[in-house]
Design a protein around this motif. Structure first.
Motif, short mmCIF file in Angstrom:
data_model
loop_
_atom_site.label_atom_id
_atom_site.label_comp_id
_atom_site.label_asym_id
_atom_site.label_seq_id
_atom_site.Cartn_x
_atom_site.Cartn_y
_atom_site.Cartn_z
N THR A 16 0.77 -1.28 -0.06
CA THR A 16 0.12 0.13 -0.04
C THR A 16 0.89 1.21 0.00
O THR A 16 0.41 2.19 -0.42
N LEU A 20 -0.41 4.65 -2.05
CA LEU A 20 -0.77 5.80 -1.37
C LEU A 20 -0.03 6.99 -1.83
O LEU A 20 -0.52 8.09 -1.99
N ARG A 24 -1.73 10.09 -3.69
CA ARG A 24 -1.58 11.34 -3.18
C ARG A 24 -0.86 12.59 -3.73
O ARG A 24 -1.00 13.65 -3.63
N ASP A 33 -6.35 7.01 1.92
CA ASP A 33 -6.00 6.41 3.31
C ASP A 33 -6.53 4.89 3.03
O ASP A 33 -7.52 4.85 2.50
#
Length: 99
Positions: A16, A20, A24, A33
């Motif tokens: 992850t 992420l 982002r 999230d």
């Protein structure tokens, strides 16, 4: 700004951190999230489209997205398009009946 929120299930053991960081970094992404194997995304539908997000998710999940993911992806594309169309709508009249 027209913020939408989507939640997607991801399989356990998915790397992850890379996902992420890539999400982002996208322009228009407000929040990305992962909690309890659920990816929660909040983004501005005017600046960012699901067509941009979907390939990143598929790449990080090695195309192991499950059987229902294509349907869910199609629904998110449809929802985002409706949100974008509603946000950019300009009324053509001022409460006058059409001629």
């Amino acid at each position: 700004m027209h913020i939408v929120k989507h939640t997607i299930s991801i399989p356990p053991g998915t790397p992850t951190a890379e996902l992420l960081s890539e999400l982002r970094a996208l322009k228009g992404m407000q929040q990305a999230d992962i909690t309890h194997h659920k990816l929660t995304l909040k983004y501005d539908v005017i600046q960012l489209q699901w067509h941009t997000i979907d390939p990143l998710i598929r790449h990080c999940l090695n195309n192991e997205v499950g059987l229902l993911y294509p349907l869910q992806s199609w629904l998110l594309i449809f929802t985002d398009q409706n949100q974008r169309d509603n946000a950019t709508y300009q009324p053509r009249c001022c409460n006058k009946p059409p001629r």
